[in-house]
Scaffold this active site. Structure first.
Site, mmCIF file in Angstrom:
data_model
loop_
_atom_site.group_PDB
_atom_site.id
_atom_site.type_symbol
_atom_site.label_atom_id
_atom_site.label_comp_id
_atom_site.label_asym_id
_atom_site.label_seq_id
_atom_site.Cartn_x
_atom_site.Cartn_y
_atom_site.Cartn_z
ATOM 1 N N SER A 1 72.346 -22.449 76.613
ATOM 2 C CA SER A 1 71.333 -23.461 76.696
ATOM 3 C C SER A 1 71.647 -24.851 75.860
ATOM 4 C CB SER A 1 69.816 -23.041 76.185
ATOM 5 O OG SER A 1 68.919 -23.815 76.931
ATOM 6 N N HIS B 1 66.061 -17.005 81.671
ATOM 7 C CA HIS B 1 67.042 -17.818 80.901
ATOM 8 C C HIS B 1 67.577 -17.070 79.773
ATOM 9 C CE1 HIS B 1 68.108 -21.687 79.399
ATOM 10 N NE2 HIS B 1 67.535 -21.648 78.257
#
Length: 252
Positions: free
Chosen positions: A91, A226
């Site tokens: 990320s 995620h």
């Protein structure tokens, strides 16, 4: 494990031949990679980056400029220049790893591979996935949408007071981040990992990393959102390990 260097949790390995440097996500810390060292093969030493403003560095001010943070990490890595450095970021950590890889290559340092996860290339904007604001309520809602029960820590006032400054600073960095277009693409192969149902980074964005390198780009995906890398940690680390240049013979 070596805690003497504030920038890294260093997991020492006798006869190390390569170092894997791991960059955490927004609001994350070095302990995000706590389970990785025992899954890595012989000859690999791991450095988990510890950003200021959290855990062992809670008293230090957080960075609010991603390029400045990347520069500081690059400087700290000079103390670990005896081995090639393979970089992994998840990320926000992907963007920082990319900036560090660029800086290391500009300094003539060997970077065998860049491994990124859960984010399109730095030149792909957030678009509609930006938090509606940088206030506590908006940021906690983002954390809950991405990581579910992990957001429960923010519901406790004492924990929220500890965690919010770094989370807010990290999202401030991301909101301000405007990568400069390099004169030449990165001459480092890139491997991109992602979750098939990641609301923060659709699978279609993962291939955008091909535009930042002249050395080839591959994409691997896993079921999940995620934070797919938690559920698939063992499989992910195995794929990371296959791409590390663990050389035979004596350590450098």
């Amino acid at each position: 494990m070596d805690h003497r260097d504030p920038w890294f949790r260093r997991y020492r390995v006798d006869g190390a031949r390569v170092r894997l440097v791991c960059f955490p996500h927004a609001g994350g810390a070095a302990t995000s990679y706590l389970g990785w060292p025992q899954l890595l093969p012989e000859g690999v030493e791991m450095l988990a980056v510890q950003y200021p403003g959290r855990q062992s560095r809670i008293a230090e001010p957080c960075f609010e400029s991603l390029p400045e943070l990347a520069t500081a990490v690059t400087v700290a890595l000079k103390a670990h220049s005896d081995l090639p450095l393979t970089l992994f970021g998840h990320s926000m950590g992907s963007a920082i790893a990319y900036e560090v890889a660029r800086a290391l290559r500009q300094d003539g340092r060997e970077v065998p591979r860049l491994l990124v996860s859960g984010r399109g290339s730095p030149h792909v904007g957030y678009g509609d996935r930006r938090p509606p604001g940088l206030d506590d309520r908006s940021l906690i809602a983002v954390v809950r949408a991405l990581s579910g029960s992990d957001a429960d820590a923010y519901e406790h006032p004492e924990m929220r007071d500890l965690l919010m400054p770094s989370l807010r600073a990290d999202y401030t960095m991301l909101d301000r981040y405007r990568p400069t277009a390099p004169a030449e693409p990165l001459d480092v192969p890139v491997t991109v990992f992602g979750g098939e149902d990641d609301p923060a980074c659709p699978v279609s964005e993962l291939a955008s990393w091909a535009h930042v390198t002249s050395a080839g780009c591959e994409v691997l995906t896993y079921p999940g959102g995620h934070f797919y890398l938690r559920e698939h940690e063992r499989a992910l680390v195995a794929e990371v390990a296959r791409r590390l240049p663990v050389r035979k013979g004596p350590a450098a």
